[in-house]
Design a protein around this motif. Structure first.
Motif, short mmCIF file in Angstrom:
data_model
loop_
_atom_site.label_atom_id
_atom_site.label_comp_id
_atom_site.label_asym_id
_atom_site.label_seq_id
_atom_site.Cartn_x
_atom_site.Cartn_y
_atom_site.Cartn_z
N GLY A 161 0.81 -1.21 0.00
CA GLY A 161 0.00 0.00 0.00
C GLY A 161 0.85 1.26 0.00
O GLY A 161 0.54 2.23 -0.72
N LYS A 162 1.92 1.23 0.76
CA LYS A 162 2.82 2.39 0.83
C LYS A 162 3.51 2.61 -0.51
O LYS A 162 3.68 3.75 -0.95
N MET A 163 3.90 1.52 -1.17
CA MET A 163 4.56 1.64 -2.47
C MET A 163 3.63 2.27 -3.50
O MET A 163 4.03 3.13 -4.28
N VAL A 164 2.37 1.86 -3.49
CA VAL A 164 1.41 2.36 -4.48
C VAL A 164 1.08 3.83 -4.24
O VAL A 164 1.03 4.63 -5.18
N SER A 165 0.85 4.19 -2.98
CA SER A 165 0.38 5.55 -2.68
C SER A 165 1.48 6.53 -2.32
O SER A 165 1.25 7.74 -2.31
N ALA A 184 -0.92 -2.19 -12.03
CA ALA A 184 -0.14 -2.30 -10.80
C ALA A 184 -0.56 -3.54 -10.01
O ALA A 184 0.28 -4.22 -9.40
N VAL A 185 -1.86 -3.83 -10.01
CA VAL A 185 -2.36 -5.00 -9.30
C VAL A 185 -1.73 -6.27 -9.85
O VAL A 185 -1.33 -7.17 -9.10
N GLU A 186 -1.63 -6.37 -11.17
CA GLU A 186 -1.06 -7.57 -11.77
C GLU A 186 0.43 -7.70 -11.48
O GLU A 186 0.93 -8.82 -11.31
N LYS A 187 1.12 -6.58 -11.41
CA LYS A 187 2.54 -6.63 -11.02
C LYS A 187 2.69 -7.11 -9.59
O LYS A 187 3.58 -7.91 -9.26
N LEU A 188 1.81 -6.62 -8.73
CA LEU A 188 1.83 -7.07 -7.33
C LEU A 188 1.47 -8.55 -7.23
O LEU A 188 2.01 -9.27 -6.40
N ARG A 189 0.57 -9.00 -8.08
CA ARG A 189 0.19 -10.41 -8.08
C ARG A 189 1.38 -11.30 -8.46
O ARG A 189 1.62 -12.33 -7.83
N LEU A 216 11.49 -9.45 -7.88
CA LEU A 216 12.12 -8.14 -7.95
C LEU A 216 11.90 -7.48 -9.31
O LEU A 216 11.63 -6.28 -9.41
N SER A 217 11.99 -8.28 -10.37
CA SER A 217 11.81 -7.75 -11.72
C SER A 217 10.40 -7.20 -11.92
O SER A 217 10.20 -6.21 -12.63
N SER A 218 9.41 -7.82 -11.28
CA SER A 218 8.03 -7.39 -11.46
C SER A 218 7.77 -6.00 -10.90
O SER A 218 6.78 -5.35 -11.25
N LEU A 219 8.65 -5.52 -10.02
CA LEU A 219 8.45 -4.21 -9.38
C LEU A 219 9.32 -3.11 -9.97
O LEU A 219 9.33 -1.99 -9.44
N GLU A 220 10.02 -3.39 -11.07
CA GLU A 220 10.95 -2.41 -11.64
C GLU A 220 10.26 -1.08 -11.97
O GLU A 220 10.84 -0.02 -11.82
N GLY A 221 9.02 -1.14 -12.42
CA GLY A 221 8.32 0.08 -12.82
C GLY A 221 7.99 1.03 -11.69
O GLY A 221 7.62 2.18 -11.92
N PHE A 222 8.14 0.58 -10.44
CA PHE A 222 7.81 1.42 -9.29
C PHE A 222 9.00 2.23 -8.77
O PHE A 222 8.84 3.04 -7.86
N GLY A 223 10.16 2.01 -9.35
CA GLY A 223 11.34 2.78 -8.96
C GLY A 223 11.73 2.56 -7.51
O GLY A 223 11.56 1.48 -6.95
N SER A 224 12.24 3.62 -6.88
CA SER A 224 12.75 3.53 -5.51
C SER A 224 11.65 3.25 -4.48
O SER A 224 11.94 2.78 -3.37
N ARG A 225 10.39 3.49 -4.86
CA ARG A 225 9.30 3.22 -3.91
C ARG A 225 9.17 1.73 -3.62
O ARG A 225 8.53 1.34 -2.63
N LEU A 236 9.79 -3.34 -0.37
CA LEU A 236 9.22 -4.63 -0.77
C LEU A 236 10.29 -5.56 -1.33
O LEU A 236 10.28 -6.77 -1.07
N LYS A 237 11.22 -5.01 -2.08
CA LYS A 237 12.31 -5.83 -2.62
C LYS A 237 13.18 -6.37 -1.50
O LYS A 237 13.59 -7.54 -1.52
N ALA A 238 13.45 -5.54 -0.50
CA ALA A 238 14.25 -5.99 0.64
C ALA A 238 13.52 -7.08 1.42
O ALA A 238 14.13 -8.04 1.90
N LEU A 239 12.21 -6.96 1.52
CA LEU A 239 11.41 -8.00 2.19
C LEU A 239 11.49 -9.31 1.42
O LEU A 239 11.56 -10.39 2.03
#
Length: 293
Positions: free
Chosen positions: A55-59, A201-206, A268-277, A281-284
């Motif tokens: 949620g934090k990453m999205v908003s 974004a939902v599909e990337k999170l999925r 990790l690759s699925s979240l590339e479009g979100f940048g530093s935000r 999640l990547k660390a988790l």
């Protein structure tokens, strides 16, 4: 930084759970004591934390009230653990370093405590402080993730039926994706939905959730054969004793860990479009495969 994130997320979840669960003094006290015994047994709160960080990453910041969604997810997760430990299923005496619910309160109260946590979770979900459409999608997502078709209950059924057999990769992956990864995926996706994520974004999170969920279970299987009960906080070696379908049994420890690492790379690759935000999640995701319990 990750240590602080884990601690803050755990505290936020526990505070919400303390408010949302009936007090131990509430009549009938036996069921409420049992619910609290298992919920407050010291879990890592990974699912709520993944939910909140999604949620934090999205908003861009932590959405107000999302900790209640996280608490509901923890209730669902704890219900599954209580039932999983019952004599009719895994028959375990230890969970999170404490006697399991049925060992303290008896089987009948333990069954009802699991039922009560699930119903309390959906009561909480129905009251989430987000738009009605998002609320309905979140409820659907979590219900599907815990259901019989590619969900937690279906995975548990196939896991039971696979005991003392020689499962192939297809069956093993179905068990793990359903029994464990489905609720982790629902946690990540529901956090995004709460924050207003669009379908892309939902599909990337999925994709992220499915990948880390399977990696998490692979590592869990490895830890079951490499760690002691004291280290794990639950009975070690149970999977081997029950001849359960596990990745180490099929591939060995080293190859299993390689598969977990590859899944984390995909996540990790699925979240590339979100940048530093997406950094937290990547660390988790990395933490899930590096953990020792």
């Amino acid at each position: 930084m990750l240590k602080d994130t884990l601690e803050a997320g755990r505290e936020l979840t526990d505070t919400a759970l303390e408010i949302l669960l009936p007090p131990a003094t509430q009549h009938p006290v036996s069921i409420h004591r049992a619910m609290r015994h298992s919920v407050f047994a010291g879990g890592k709160r990974l699912r709520p934390i993944l939910c909140m960080e999604a949620g934090k990453m999205v908003s861009g910041s932590l959405p107000p009230g999302i900790e209640e969604l996280g608490a509901a997810l923890e209730m669902v997760h704890t219900y599954s653990l209580i039932h999983d430990d019952l004599p009719a299923l895994d028959n375990d005496d230890l969970r999170r370093g404490r006697p399991t619910c049925h060992k303290v309160f008896g089987e009948a109260i333990a069954i009802l405590a699991g039922d009560a946590l699930q119903t309390r979770a959906y009561e909480t979900l129905a009251r989430l402080r987000c738009p009605a459409e998002a609320r309905v999608r979140i409820i659907e997502e979590i219900a599907r993730g815990t259901g019989t078709v590619d969900g937690m209950i279906g995975g548990q059924v196939v896991d039971l039926e696979a005991e003392h057999t020689k499962p192939d990769l297809q069956m093993l992956e179905y068990i793990h994706r359903s029994k464990t990864a489905a609720l982790i995926t629902a946690s990540v996706v529901s956090g995004g939905l709460y924050a207003g994520a669009e379908n892309d974004a939902v599909e990337k999170l999925r994709t992220f959730g499915k990948s880390i969920g399977l990696a998490f279970q692979i590592v869990d299987d490895v830890l079951d054969v490499t760690q002691t009960s004291e280290q794990l906080g639950k009975t070690a070696g149970k999977d081997t004793a029950a001849e359960k379908a596990t990745y180490p049994a099929l591939f060995g420890i080293d190859e299993s860990l390689k598969k977990a690492d590859a899944l984390v790379d995909k996540a990790l690759s699925s979240l590339e479009g979100f940048g530093s935000r997406a950094d937290t999640l990547k660390a988790l995701a990395r933490f899930l495969v590096e953990r020792k319990k």
